[in-house]
Design a protein around this motif. Structure first.
Motif, PDB file in Angstrom:
ATOM      1  N   VAL A 119       0.855  -1.156   0.102  1.00 39.57           N
ATOM      2  CA  VAL A 119      -0.157   0.086   0.049  1.00 39.57           C
ATOM      3  C   VAL A 119       0.825   1.118  -0.056  1.00 39.57           C
ATOM      4  O   VAL A 119       0.570   2.225  -0.756  1.00 39.57           O
ATOM      5  CB  VAL A 119      -1.012   0.052   1.067  1.00 39.57           C
ATOM      6  CG1 VAL A 119      -1.606   1.424   1.188  1.00 39.57           C
ATOM      7  CG2 VAL A 119      -1.959  -1.064   1.016  1.00 39.57           C
ATOM      8  N   LEU A 120       1.918   1.233   1.066  1.00 41.98           N
ATOM      9  CA  LEU A 120       2.963   2.340   0.877  1.00 41.98           C
ATOM     10  C   LEU A 120       3.361   2.714  -0.417  1.00 41.98           C
ATOM     11  O   LEU A 120       3.377   3.785  -1.007  1.00 41.98           O
ATOM     12  CB  LEU A 120       3.751   2.263   2.086  1.00 41.98           C
ATOM     13  CG  LEU A 120       5.095   3.385   2.118  1.00 41.98           C
ATOM     14  CD1 LEU A 120       4.547   4.568   2.460  1.00 41.98           C
ATOM     15  CD2 LEU A 120       6.162   2.700   3.089  1.00 41.98           C
ATOM     16  N   LEU A 121       3.982   1.832  -1.003  1.00 42.32           N
ATOM     17  CA  LEU A 121       4.565   1.759  -2.527  1.00 42.32           C
ATOM     18  C   LEU A 121       3.800   2.228  -3.344  1.00 42.32           C
ATOM     19  O   LEU A 121       3.877   3.373  -4.201  1.00 42.32           O
ATOM     20  CB  LEU A 121       5.270   0.377  -2.726  1.00 42.32           C
ATOM     21  CG  LEU A 121       6.457  -0.030  -2.002  1.00 42.32           C
ATOM     22  CD1 LEU A 121       7.070  -1.216  -2.488  1.00 42.32           C
ATOM     23  CD2 LEU A 121       7.646   1.286  -2.527  1.00 42.32           C
ATOM     24  N   ALA A 122       2.611   1.552  -3.406  1.00 42.99           N
ATOM     25  CA  ALA A 122       1.431   1.841  -4.659  1.00 42.99           C
ATOM     26  C   ALA A 122       1.061   3.276  -4.579  1.00 42.99           C
ATOM     27  O   ALA A 122       1.043   4.090  -5.523  1.00 42.99           O
ATOM     28  CB  ALA A 122       0.365   0.934  -4.720  1.00 42.99           C
ATOM     29  N   VAL A 123       0.454   3.505  -3.472  1.00 41.51           N
ATOM     30  CA  VAL A 123       0.088   4.879  -3.028  1.00 41.51           C
ATOM     31  C   VAL A 123       1.065   6.095  -3.441  1.00 41.51           C
ATOM     32  O   VAL A 123       0.628   7.115  -3.839  1.00 41.51           O
ATOM     33  CB  VAL A 123      -0.852   5.078  -1.507  1.00 41.51           C
ATOM     34  CG1 VAL A 123      -1.136   6.584  -1.353  1.00 41.51           C
ATOM     35  CG2 VAL A 123      -1.654   4.328  -1.511  1.00 41.51           C
ATOM     36  N   SER A 124       2.243   5.967  -2.685  1.00 41.87           N
ATOM     37  CA  SER A 124       3.131   7.002  -2.996  1.00 41.87           C
ATOM     38  C   SER A 124       3.590   7.202  -4.534  1.00 41.87           C
ATOM     39  O   SER A 124       3.646   8.282  -5.100  1.00 41.87           O
ATOM     40  CB  SER A 124       4.542   6.632  -2.141  1.00 41.87           C
ATOM     41  OG  SER A 124       4.222   6.548  -0.854  1.00 41.87           O
ATOM     42  N   ILE A 125       3.583   5.949  -5.221  1.00 37.27           N
ATOM     43  CA  ILE A 125       3.848   5.821  -6.741  1.00 37.27           C
ATOM     44  C   ILE A 125       2.806   6.668  -7.467  1.00 37.27           C
ATOM     45  O   ILE A 125       2.759   7.624  -8.411  1.00 37.27           O
ATOM     46  CB  ILE A 125       4.457   4.750  -7.236  1.00 37.27           C
ATOM     47  CG1 ILE A 125       5.720   4.329  -6.358  1.00 37.27           C
ATOM     48  CG2 ILE A 125       4.387   4.767  -8.635  1.00 37.27           C
ATOM     49  CD1 ILE A 125       5.989   2.923  -6.811  1.00 37.27           C
ATOM     50  N   VAL A 126       1.781   6.167  -7.287  1.00 35.92           N
ATOM     51  CA  VAL A 126       0.295   6.708  -7.984  1.00 35.92           C
ATOM     52  C   VAL A 126       0.255   8.453  -7.701  1.00 35.92           C
ATOM     53  O   VAL A 126       0.127   8.937  -8.709  1.00 35.92           O
ATOM     54  CB  VAL A 126      -0.945   5.849  -7.587  1.00 35.92           C
ATOM     55  CG1 VAL A 126      -2.096   6.486  -8.193  1.00 35.92           C
ATOM     56  CG2 VAL A 126      -0.881   4.734  -7.878  1.00 35.92           C
ATOM     57  N   ALA A 127       0.337   8.712  -6.475  1.00 36.41           N
ATOM     58  CA  ALA A 127       0.079  10.128  -6.238  1.00 36.41           C
ATOM     59  C   ALA A 127       1.249  10.815  -6.935  1.00 36.41           C
ATOM     60  O   ALA A 127       0.788  11.876  -7.711  1.00 36.41           O
ATOM     61  CB  ALA A 127       0.054  10.441  -4.900  1.00 36.41           C
ATOM     62  N   GLY A 128       2.469  10.746  -6.681  1.00 34.80           N
ATOM     63  CA  GLY A 128       3.649  11.288  -7.423  1.00 34.80           C
ATOM     64  C   GLY A 128       3.499  11.183  -8.956  1.00 34.80           C
ATOM     65  O   GLY A 128       3.918  12.207  -9.583  1.00 34.80           O
ATOM     66  N   HIS A 129       3.270  10.077  -9.398  1.00 32.89           N
ATOM     67  CA  HIS A 129       3.505   9.853 -10.713  1.00 32.89           C
ATOM     68  C   HIS A 129       2.282  10.523 -11.557  1.00 32.89           C
ATOM     69  O   HIS A 129       2.451  11.262 -12.645  1.00 32.89           O
ATOM     70  CB  HIS A 129       3.260   8.418 -11.185  1.00 32.89           C
ATOM     71  CG  HIS A 129       3.581   8.041 -12.684  1.00 32.89           C
ATOM     72  ND1 HIS A 129       4.595   8.414 -13.235  1.00 32.89           N
ATOM     73  CD2 HIS A 129       2.749   7.416 -13.559  1.00 32.89           C
ATOM     74  CE1 HIS A 129       4.515   7.953 -14.445  1.00 32.89           C
ATOM     75  NE2 HIS A 129       3.194   7.537 -14.682  1.00 32.89           N
ATOM     76  N   THR A 130       1.073  10.688 -11.032  1.00 29.19           N
ATOM     77  CA  THR A 130       0.032  11.412 -11.634  1.00 29.19           C
ATOM     78  C   THR A 130       0.299  13.222 -11.770  1.00 29.19           C
ATOM     79  O   THR A 130       0.018  13.590 -12.601  1.00 29.19           O
ATOM     80  CB  THR A 130      -1.384  11.159 -10.734  1.00 29.19           C
ATOM     81  OG1 THR A 130      -1.489   9.773 -10.591  1.00 29.19           O
ATOM     82  CG2 THR A 130      -2.612  11.928 -11.488  1.00 29.19           C
TER      83      THR A 130
END
Length: 579
Positions: free
Chosen positions: A387-398
């Motif tokens: 969850v930590l990895l996916a949420v951080s990546i999705v938010a920043g990448h978007t």
């Protein structure tokens, strides 16, 4: 001047991140591959490149991957186009059908590993049918047909996604063109080749480009089914890269990575130029927009039947996993064990080999597997790591992708197209190939055993800029020009005009990014040395040969967040399209 300053401020995060985490690692790897020591003296040469090329294992991996690509890419294009043409005859307004088509794209690889193992194993369902019809059994992973295993996996995972891309393209072709062709006496075949394929040319090039990128991702499924060292027919170059990390032979790894990067660029550059030429032609006509489907005529007789069949085919592996998650350990052992046990003595067997006896209805349903999974702290820890990895990546990448795409759209510079071309080249470079260069970079920054080594390259992945820019290019320029005449600045145009009208592209980007990094395996294994910090996807990739029951329950638990994100994004797209 203020306009340009605002645009460059929006552009800098994306371009600097791309330069730091993609371009710089490439040159570090290039330098690493050219340097070798001879009697304490540093020399430059192609020694390690020759070693990589001469390595029979590397050549075997490249040969198998090329064979797989030559079969899988044409197959997925043909099947997805055929499915899109079928969908055009139906009413695709069914959210369940869209959900079924796209779900394989976001399903974690470990969630369906048991299903595919049940199909292609020596005691699997295909050999069960062959034995019942008097045919010889086949060792599928060592037969001449073994390359079809990753092809089937690839088609199931990506065919629905590409079919929807084709479907959106079909809806941009004016119906009047077909009516005129019919009045002129053209048959269906002539209309298909002269109208459909012609107007689908920009979409076809996009699908071809994405299909090529996707071929590199099938190594996750192969890893879960056959491990690090599959038999020779299924050994891809990704196995070569992953296995050589254990020996930390970085010079050979860098040489192999640079060779594959150059090969990938040589394949994709011609495709990109053809796609760009087609896209520019149709953009000038105002007939191209990837995310605006139209309502089709409903066929009341066949629609429910075909919708059910299509949905079932794409959902079958997921339904299989869900049903097995409610089976007790004894029942699972009896149904899927290759040996004859007390639990399966009455099942079909041959010379001590027990054939699988799959079922979608548990004999004695139980939630014990979920209890075993949820009560182990290590599993929950890995889940929250994911969850930590996916949420951080999705938010920043978007954020980085949307602002970068807007800057690419609005900046009118001499070299902006060349920079975007560099983005496209880096976009198609597979993750497995970039791992070695990025490892060298993060090793020099003392971040190789940190989540930052996964999060930072993911945030600045160029693919997000490509997806969002594609949608922005279809937006009417007249609206932007009208806003400029009214005195709107670039930030106002971005926030009030473009951003509300690219919700579909943002939803697609979120789905794509979440699916990619919720299913992460390669980067986690390479960059994270502490197993307590692994995401759950790594755990699932090792569980097929250990505890199938816990694997099924964990796969379902791991699938729930992906489905929730997927459904929320689909609702956002639907609301946007119906406004």
């Amino acid at each position: 001047m203020k306009k340009n300053r605002t645009l460059w401020l929006l552009f800098l995060p994306s371009v600097l991140g791309m330069a730091l985490f993609y371009v710089l690692p490439f040159f570090l790897a290039l330098n690493y591959s050219l340097v070798f020591r001879y009697s304490e003296k540093k020399e430059y040469g192609l020694f390690y490149y020759m070693e990589a090329i001469k390595n029979p294992i590397f050549r075997l991996g490249v040969k198998n991957f090329l064979l797989f690509s030559l079969i899988a890419i044409p197959a997925v294009v043909v099947f997805s186009l055929a499915l899109a043409l079928l969908l055009k005859k139906l009413r695709l307004g069914s959210g369940f059908l869209v959900f079924s088509l796209l779900l394989p794209f976001v399903v974690p690889s470990g969630s369906t590993a048991l299903f595919w193992n049940t199909i292609f194993n020596l005691n699997g369902y295909i050999n069960r049918l062959r034995f019942q019809t008097g045919l010889e059994l086949v060792m599928w992973d060592s037969s001449r047909w073994s390359i079809l295993i990753p092809v089937f996996l690839y088609l199931w995972k990506f065919c629905g996604f590409f079919a929807l891309v084709f479907y959106a393209g079909l809806n941009q072709i004016p119906d009047e063109y077909y009516e005129i062709a019919k009045l002129e006496g053209s048959g269906k075949a002539a209309a298909f080749f002269q109208i459909t394929l012609t107007y689908l040319s920009p979409i076809s090039m996009i699908v071809l480009l994405l299909a090529f990128i996707s071929t590199f991702k099938i190594s996750r499924e192969l890893f879960m089914l056959f491990g690090n060292y599959p038999l020779s027919n299924l050994y891809f170059f990704q196995h070569f890269l992953n296995n050589h990390f254990k020996n930390m032979n970085l010079s050979i790894l860098c040489s192999a990575s640079v060779l594959m990067i150059l090969f990938t660029c040589a394949i994709t550059v011609p495709i990109w130029f053809i796609q760009k030429r087609s896209f520019d032609t149709f953009e000038k006509r105002g007939e191209f927009n990837l995310f605006v489907p139209q309502t089709q005529t409903l066929n009341k007789i066949w629609t429910p039947v075909l919708t059910t069949i299509i949905s079932f085919v794409f959902l079958l592996p997921v339904l299989f996993t869900l049903s097995n998650s409610f089976m007790g350990a004894s029942e699972i052992l009896g149904r899927y064990s290759s040996g004859i046990l007390e639990q399966n003595m009455g099942d079909l067997s041959r010379n001590g080999l027990h054939f699988v006896n799959p079922s979608f209805i548990p004999s004695l349903p139980t939630a014990g597997q979920y209890r075993d999974f949820l009560l182990k702290p290590i599993y929950l820890r890995m889940f929250w790591n994911s969850v930590l990895l996916a949420v951080s990546i999705v938010a920043g990448h978007t954020v980085v992708s949307v602002t970068g795409a807007f800057a690419f759209l609005r900046i009118k510079g001499k070299y902006i197209n060349a920079v975007f071309m560099l983005y496209m080249l880096l976009m198609v470079v597979p993750v497995q190939v970039m791992i070695t260069p990025q490892y060298i970079l993060f090793q020099s920054l003392f971040l190789e055993n940190s989540y930052w080594s996964i999060i930072l390259p993911a945030i600045f992945n160029p693919v997000g800029v490509f997806i969002v820019r594609l949608q922005m290019q279809g937006f009417p320029q007249e609206c932007i020009e009208a806003a400029q005449i009214s005195g709107a600045g670039e930030l106002c145009i971005f926030r009030r005009i473009l951003l509300p009208n690219i919700k579909g592209a943002i939803a697609v980007l979120v789905i794509y990014t979440f699916a990619e990094y919720w299913n992460i395996v390669d980067q986690a294994v390479v960059f994270i040395s502490n197993q307590n910090h692994y995401p759950l996807s790594v755990f699932l990739s090792h569980m097929l040969q250990r505890d199938v029951g816990v694997l099924s329950a964990g796969s379902v638990v791991y699938l729930v967040p992906a489905c929730l994100v997927f459904e929320i994004c689909l609702l956002g797209i639907k609301d946007f399209l119906t406004d």
